[in-house]
Design an enzyme around this catalytic site. Structure first.
Site, PDB file in Angstrom:
ATOM      1  N   ASP A  34       0.792  -1.216   0.097  1.00  0.00           N
ATOM      2  CA  ASP A  34       0.027   0.001   0.036  1.00  0.00           C
ATOM      3  C   ASP A  34       0.974   1.280   0.005  1.00  0.00           C
ATOM      4  O   ASP A  34       0.557   2.300  -0.761  1.00  0.00           O
ATOM      5  CB  ASP A  34      -0.764  -0.063   1.187  1.00  0.00           C
ATOM      6  CG  ASP A  34      -2.073   0.764   1.264  1.00  0.00           C
ATOM      7  OD1 ASP A  34      -2.379   1.783   0.047  1.00  0.00           O
ATOM      8  OD2 ASP A  34      -2.639   1.029   2.317  1.00  0.00           O
ATOM      9  N   TYR A 121      -1.128  -8.447   7.535  1.00  0.00           N
ATOM     10  CA  TYR A 121      -2.360  -8.919   8.143  1.00  0.00           C
ATOM     11  C   TYR A 121      -2.113 -10.689   8.577  1.00  0.00           C
ATOM     12  O   TYR A 121      -3.183 -11.229   8.802  1.00  0.00           O
ATOM     13  CB  TYR A 121      -3.526  -8.784   7.036  1.00  0.00           C
ATOM     14  CG  TYR A 121      -4.093  -7.354   7.215  1.00  0.00           C
ATOM     15  CD1 TYR A 121      -3.598  -6.697   8.039  1.00  0.00           C
ATOM     16  CD2 TYR A 121      -5.123  -7.129   6.440  1.00  0.00           C
ATOM     17  CE1 TYR A 121      -4.266  -5.096   8.263  1.00  0.00           C
ATOM     18  CE2 TYR A 121      -5.655  -5.759   6.274  1.00  0.00           C
ATOM     19  CZ  TYR A 121      -5.305  -4.737   7.297  1.00  0.00           C
ATOM     20  OH  TYR A 121      -5.725  -3.591   7.220  1.00  0.00           O
TER      21      TYR A 121
HETATM   22  N1  AR6 Z   1       5.115  -5.271  -4.690  1.00  0.00           N
HETATM   23  C1  AR6 Z   1       4.581  -6.631  -4.562  1.00  0.00           C
HETATM   24  N2  AR6 Z   1       4.510  -7.140  -3.330  1.00  0.00           N
HETATM   25  C2  AR6 Z   1       4.777  -6.480  -2.451  1.00  0.00           C
HETATM   26  C3  AR6 Z   1       5.221  -5.186  -2.407  1.00  0.00           C
HETATM   27  C4  AR6 Z   1       5.576  -4.501  -3.497  1.00  0.00           C
HETATM   28  N3  AR6 Z   1       6.217  -3.185  -3.628  1.00  0.00           N
HETATM   29  N4  AR6 Z   1       5.516  -4.868  -1.160  1.00  0.00           N
HETATM   30  C5  AR6 Z   1       5.093  -5.699  -0.397  1.00  0.00           C
HETATM   31  N5  AR6 Z   1       4.586  -6.768  -1.173  1.00  0.00           N
HETATM   32  P1  AR6 Z   1       1.195  -6.277   2.859  1.00  0.00           P
HETATM   33  P2  AR6 Z   1      -1.457  -6.960   3.927  1.00  0.00           P
HETATM   34  C6  AR6 Z   1       4.160  -8.206  -0.449  1.00  0.00           C
HETATM   35  O1  AR6 Z   1       1.590  -6.124   4.405  1.00  0.00           O
HETATM   36  O2  AR6 Z   1      -1.067  -8.363   4.584  1.00  0.00           O
HETATM   37  C7  AR6 Z   1      -0.760  -2.041   4.833  1.00  0.00           C
HETATM   38  O3  AR6 Z   1      -0.404  -1.316   5.907  1.00  0.00           O
HETATM   39  C8  AR6 Z   1       4.254  -8.491   0.925  1.00  0.00           C
HETATM   40  O4  AR6 Z   1       5.699  -9.144   0.832  1.00  0.00           O
HETATM   41  O5  AR6 Z   1       1.643  -4.852   2.146  1.00  0.00           O
HETATM   42  O6  AR6 Z   1      -2.685  -7.303   3.250  1.00  0.00           O
HETATM   43  C9  AR6 Z   1      -1.969  -1.725   4.476  1.00  0.00           C
HETATM   44  O7  AR6 Z   1      -2.357  -0.305   4.697  1.00  0.00           O
HETATM   45  C10 AR6 Z   1       3.129  -9.430   1.109  1.00  0.00           C
HETATM   46  O8  AR6 Z   1       3.467 -10.862   0.457  1.00  0.00           O
HETATM   47  O9  AR6 Z   1      -0.642  -6.298   2.834  1.00  0.00           O
HETATM   48  C11 AR6 Z   1      -2.650  -2.332   5.526  1.00  0.00           C
HETATM   49  O10 AR6 Z   1      -3.235  -1.561   6.716  1.00  0.00           O
HETATM   50  C12 AR6 Z   1       2.050  -8.899   0.563  1.00  0.00           C
HETATM   51  O11 AR6 Z   1       2.493  -7.882  -0.563  1.00  0.00           O
HETATM   52  C13 AR6 Z   1      -2.214  -3.475   5.772  1.00  0.00           C
HETATM   53  O12 AR6 Z   1      -0.723  -3.191   5.323  1.00  0.00           O
HETATM   54  C14 AR6 Z   1       1.018  -8.170   1.324  1.00  0.00           C
HETATM   55  O13 AR6 Z   1       1.505  -7.516   2.391  1.00  0.00           O
HETATM   56  C15 AR6 Z   1      -2.516  -4.765   4.598  1.00  0.00           C
HETATM   57  O14 AR6 Z   1      -1.996  -5.942   5.035  1.00  0.00           O
END
Ligand code: AR6
Length: 168
Positions: A34, A121
């Site tokens: 995000d 999450y």
């Molecule tokens: N490109 C692709 N995947 C990514 C990237 C990127 N640039 N950066 C991280 N990931 P998360 P959630 C992966 O924590 O669990 C936020 O603060 C990462 O390795 O981004 O849905 C939001 O505002 C992981 O596998 O999202 C919410 O409050 C995946 O993206 C909360 O985090 C999701 O990790 C959402 O948590």
């Protein structure tokens, strides 16, 4: 040609019609993917997000892509993992389904998903990968308009784990 591709990439760099954001229900940005999307898209994204009035878990809303190579961003709110007894699997499935429905409504042909809920999450990665893959596969069967879906991971170990999951 395979319509679903699992790739390791920074989702903000992908030149597709839409990328999906793993957002929270405020839709006002955060950490993880995000944060990366908001940084890469620029401050106009937050301005548009302010007008959306948030979204519930499992829902998705669409904005423009601003400075991203992608034309649109679909902001999906994944469930926090509480151990599996709070309907987390259904809610995660809804994220994928609602994002894909928005894609159809907006004539989006190529779309990239991050691994929603598997970071902050704490959704178990292999379970999330199975849900992502199956939901997309079933949807594409019914909606041939979508040409390509990238399921994007961010580490080599996640890439390996994803490949194992879909071989089963
Ligand atoms: N490109 C692709 N995947 C990514 C990237 C990127 N640039 N950066 C991280 N990931 P998360 P959630 C992966 O924590 O669990 C936020 O603060 C990462 O390795 O981004 O849905 C939001 O505002 C992981 O596998 O999202 C919410 O409050 C995946 O993206 C909360 O985090 C999701 O990790 C959402 O948590």
């Amino acid at each position: 040609m395979q319509k679903i591709e699992i790739i390791k990439a920074d989702i903000t760099t992908l030149k597709v019609d839409a990328i999906v954001n793993a957002a929270n229900s405020s839709l006002m940005g955060g950490g993880g993917v995000d944060g990366a999307i908001h940084r890469a898209a620029g401050p106009q994204l937050l301005e548009e997000c302010r007008t959306l009035n948030g979204a519930k878990t499992g829902e998705a809303k669409i904005t423009k892509g601003y400075n991203l190579p992608a034309k649109f961003i679909i902001h999906a709110v994944g469930p926090v993992w509480y151990g599996g007894h709070k309907n987390e699997e259904e809610l995660l499935k809804n994220c994928y389904l609602n994002s894909l429905k928005l894609a159809i409504e907006n004539k989006i042909k190529t779309i990239a998903f991050p691994s929603i809920s598997t970071g902050a999450y704490r959704f178990p990665f292999d379970r999330a990968a199975k849900i992502a893959y199956k939901t997309v596969l079933d949807f594409l069967d019914l909606h041939p308009d979508i040409e390509k879906v990238f399921l994007v991971v961010f580490s080599d170990s996640d890439l390996e784990q994803f490949s194992r999951v879909i071989q089963k």
